[in-house]
Design a protein around this motif. Structure first.
Motif, short mmCIF file in Angstrom:
data_model
loop_
_atom_site.label_atom_id
_atom_site.label_comp_id
_atom_site.label_asym_id
_atom_site.label_seq_id
_atom_site.Cartn_x
_atom_site.Cartn_y
_atom_site.Cartn_z
N VAL A 172 0.84 -1.20 0.00
CA VAL A 172 0.00 0.00 0.00
C VAL A 172 0.88 1.25 0.00
O VAL A 172 1.79 1.37 0.82
N ALA A 173 0.59 2.18 -0.89
CA ALA A 173 1.38 3.41 -0.99
C ALA A 173 1.02 4.37 0.13
O ALA A 173 -0.08 4.92 0.17
N HIS A 174 1.96 4.58 1.05
CA HIS A 174 1.77 5.46 2.20
C HIS A 174 1.53 6.90 1.74
O HIS A 174 2.31 7.44 0.95
N ARG A 175 0.46 7.52 2.23
CA ARG A 175 0.08 8.88 1.83
C ARG A 175 0.02 9.01 0.31
O ARG A 175 0.43 10.00 -0.26
N ALA A 176 -0.49 7.96 -0.30
CA ALA A 176 -0.72 7.83 -1.74
C ALA A 176 0.54 7.47 -2.51
O ALA A 176 0.54 6.57 -3.32
N GLY A 177 1.63 8.16 -2.29
CA GLY A 177 2.87 7.88 -2.99
C GLY A 177 3.92 8.89 -2.62
O GLY A 177 4.51 9.55 -3.47
N ALA A 178 4.15 9.03 -1.32
CA ALA A 178 4.94 10.13 -0.78
C ALA A 178 6.40 10.11 -1.21
O ALA A 178 7.06 11.14 -1.21
N TYR A 179 6.93 8.94 -1.59
CA TYR A 179 8.33 8.89 -1.99
C TYR A 179 8.53 9.54 -3.35
O TYR A 179 9.52 10.24 -3.58
N ARG A 180 7.60 9.33 -4.26
CA ARG A 180 7.76 9.78 -5.64
C ARG A 180 7.13 11.13 -5.94
O ARG A 180 7.43 11.74 -6.97
N ALA A 181 6.23 11.58 -5.11
CA ALA A 181 5.50 12.83 -5.38
C ALA A 181 5.06 13.44 -4.06
O ALA A 181 5.13 12.79 -3.02
N PRO A 182 4.59 14.69 -4.06
CA PRO A 182 4.12 15.30 -2.81
C PRO A 182 2.98 14.46 -2.20
O PRO A 182 2.03 14.11 -2.89
N GLU A 183 3.11 14.16 -0.92
CA GLU A 183 2.19 13.24 -0.26
C GLU A 183 0.73 13.69 -0.34
O GLU A 183 0.42 14.88 -0.31
N ASN A 184 -0.14 12.70 -0.47
CA ASN A 184 -1.60 12.91 -0.43
C ASN A 184 -2.10 13.89 -1.49
O ASN A 184 -3.10 14.58 -1.29
N THR A 185 -1.42 13.96 -2.63
CA THR A 185 -1.87 14.80 -3.74
C THR A 185 -2.32 13.91 -4.90
O THR A 185 -2.05 12.70 -4.92
N LEU A 186 -2.97 14.53 -5.88
CA LEU A 186 -3.37 13.78 -7.06
C LEU A 186 -2.14 13.30 -7.83
O LEU A 186 -2.16 12.23 -8.44
N ALA A 187 -1.07 14.07 -7.77
CA ALA A 187 0.18 13.65 -8.42
C ALA A 187 0.71 12.37 -7.78
O ALA A 187 1.26 11.50 -8.47
N ALA A 188 0.56 12.25 -6.46
CA ALA A 188 1.01 11.04 -5.77
C ALA A 188 0.17 9.84 -6.17
O ALA A 188 0.69 8.73 -6.34
N VAL A 189 -1.12 10.05 -6.31
CA VAL A 189 -2.01 8.97 -6.77
C VAL A 189 -1.53 8.44 -8.12
O VAL A 189 -1.40 7.23 -8.33
N ASP A 190 -1.25 9.36 -9.03
CA ASP A 190 -0.81 8.97 -10.37
C ASP A 190 0.58 8.34 -10.34
O ASP A 190 0.88 7.42 -11.11
N ALA A 191 1.45 8.82 -9.45
CA ALA A 191 2.79 8.26 -9.34
C ALA A 191 2.74 6.81 -8.88
O ALA A 191 3.50 5.96 -9.36
N ALA A 192 1.85 6.52 -7.95
CA ALA A 192 1.69 5.13 -7.50
C ALA A 192 1.17 4.25 -8.63
O ALA A 192 1.65 3.13 -8.84
N ARG A 193 0.23 4.78 -9.38
CA ARG A 193 -0.33 4.03 -10.51
C ARG A 193 0.75 3.74 -11.55
O ARG A 193 0.80 2.64 -12.15
N ALA A 194 1.66 4.70 -11.76
CA ALA A 194 2.70 4.56 -12.78
C ALA A 194 3.66 3.42 -12.48
O ALA A 194 4.26 2.86 -13.41
N VAL A 195 3.83 3.07 -11.20
CA VAL A 195 4.72 1.96 -10.84
C VAL A 195 3.94 0.71 -10.45
O VAL A 195 4.47 -0.21 -9.84
N GLY A 196 2.66 0.67 -10.83
CA GLY A 196 1.87 -0.55 -10.67
C GLY A 196 1.32 -0.80 -9.29
O GLY A 196 1.02 -1.95 -8.94
N ILE A 197 1.12 0.27 -8.49
CA ILE A 197 0.58 0.10 -7.15
C ILE A 197 -0.92 0.39 -7.16
O ILE A 197 -1.35 1.50 -7.51
N ASP A 198 -1.70 -0.59 -6.76
CA ASP A 198 -3.16 -0.47 -6.75
C ASP A 198 -3.68 0.15 -5.46
O ASP A 198 -4.66 0.88 -5.47
N TRP A 199 -3.04 -0.19 -4.34
CA TRP A 199 -3.54 0.24 -3.03
C TRP A 199 -2.87 1.53 -2.58
O TRP A 199 -1.64 1.65 -2.63
#
Length: 300
Positions: A38-65
């Motif tokens: 599960v991507a913590h705070r949506a995708g905090a490592y790759r993008a600003p946490e809890n933003t729409l950009a983080a959601v998309d960043a998680a999706r880009a590396v194949g993370i569903d949760w």
């Protein structure tokens, strides 16, 4: 003749060893569904946490949760942000210098919507915004992702749980496969989970905890389908104690650990019985778990 016999026997021994090796490897993984990353705070490592950009960043590396947090503005808008204060992840101190301590609850949505929630992470994220819960859920939905949603600071926001559930209902997240397969609501207190159960009993719930005390588990199992535990103190015996119980939906309790970023530790915890991990590096964990024979899909 003897040479042929030796070759035959050697072949049988090697074949038996291969069977034993495959059997041993297969039984390393507990008999259960997959292990979630599960991507913590949506995708905090790759993008600003809890933003729409983080959601998309998680999706880009194949993370569903994804995992994120919901709070409420002064005028009642539900927003996705982790900290009580806006100071760490936005330019609020610059734009509203006399607003200390810059708590989310002290500002209207009109004020919060002007803030830059991306530049602190890097220039490429300049202008990224704090999303409303509505904006966030729609992006998760369009990406066909899944969500662990934390009711954040419920003691600061009267009826935050009810407001959040009402918004999820309005957006269609309390029916169909969204509620059965794509949503988990978590909180640190059983009172919040009781409210969720009363308002929307079909929702899967998770209790956040820092101390793996087995004697409390039967009480937790009355309101939680999962225990989301800080990883530092867990033991193999704790996983067995959790899995011995059933949650309010009549299914075996699951254990997700937070915040696990080391792939080797994740594989070890999976062998102990972990059902999922909330991580800043879910991509690395998912790869390591797959190499160890664990699938990523966690079914209810």
């Amino acid at each position: 003749m003897l040479t042929r016999i030796y070759i035959c026997v050697a072949g049988m021994v090697l074949g038996l060893a291969a069977v034993l090796l495959v059997t041993s490897t297969a039984t390393d993984a507990p008999d259960r569904d997959g292990v979630a990353s599960v991507a913590h705070r949506a995708g905090a490592y790759r993008a600003p946490e809890n933003t729409l950009a983080a959601v998309d960043a998680a999706r880009a590396v194949g993370i569903d949760w994804l995992e994120n947090d919901v709070q409420r503005t002064k005028d009642g808008t539900l927003v996705v942000i982790h900290d009580k204060s806006l100071a760490r992840t936005t330019d609020v101190e610059k734009k509203i210098p006399h607003g200390a301590p810059w708590n989310v609850a002290d500002f209207t949505w009109a004020e919060i919507s002007t803030l830059d929630a991306g530049s602190w992470k890097g220039r490429q994220w300049a202008g990224e915004k704090i999303p409303t819960l509505q904006q966030y859920m729609r992006r998760v939905d369009s990406n066909d992702q899944r969500l662990v949603l934390e009711i954040k600071w419920p003691e600061l926001y009267p009826r935050l749980t009810e407001d959040t559930l009402n918004e999820l209902d309005r957006l269609g997240w309390l029916k169909g496969d969204r509620v059965t397969d794509r949503l988990i609501v978590q909180a640190f207190d059983t009172g919040t989970l009781k409210t969720v159960r009363a308002r929307a009993p079909e929702v899967r719930t998770a209790l956040l905890s820092r101390d793996p005390v087995a004697k409390d588990l039967p009480r937790y199992a009355e309101v939680a389908d999962q225990i989301h535990m800080k990883y530092l103190k867990v033991t193999p015996e704790y996983f067995k104690a959790v899995h011995a119980l059933k949650g309010p939906h009549g299914r075996r309790l699951k254990v997700f650990l937070w915040t696990v970023d080391d792939p080797r530790r994740a594989v070890e915890f999976a062998r102990w019985g972990a059902d999922g991990f909330i991580s800043n590096r879910p991509d690395l964990l998912q790869k390591a778990l797959a190499e160890a024979g664990y699938t990523a899909d966690v079914k209810d």
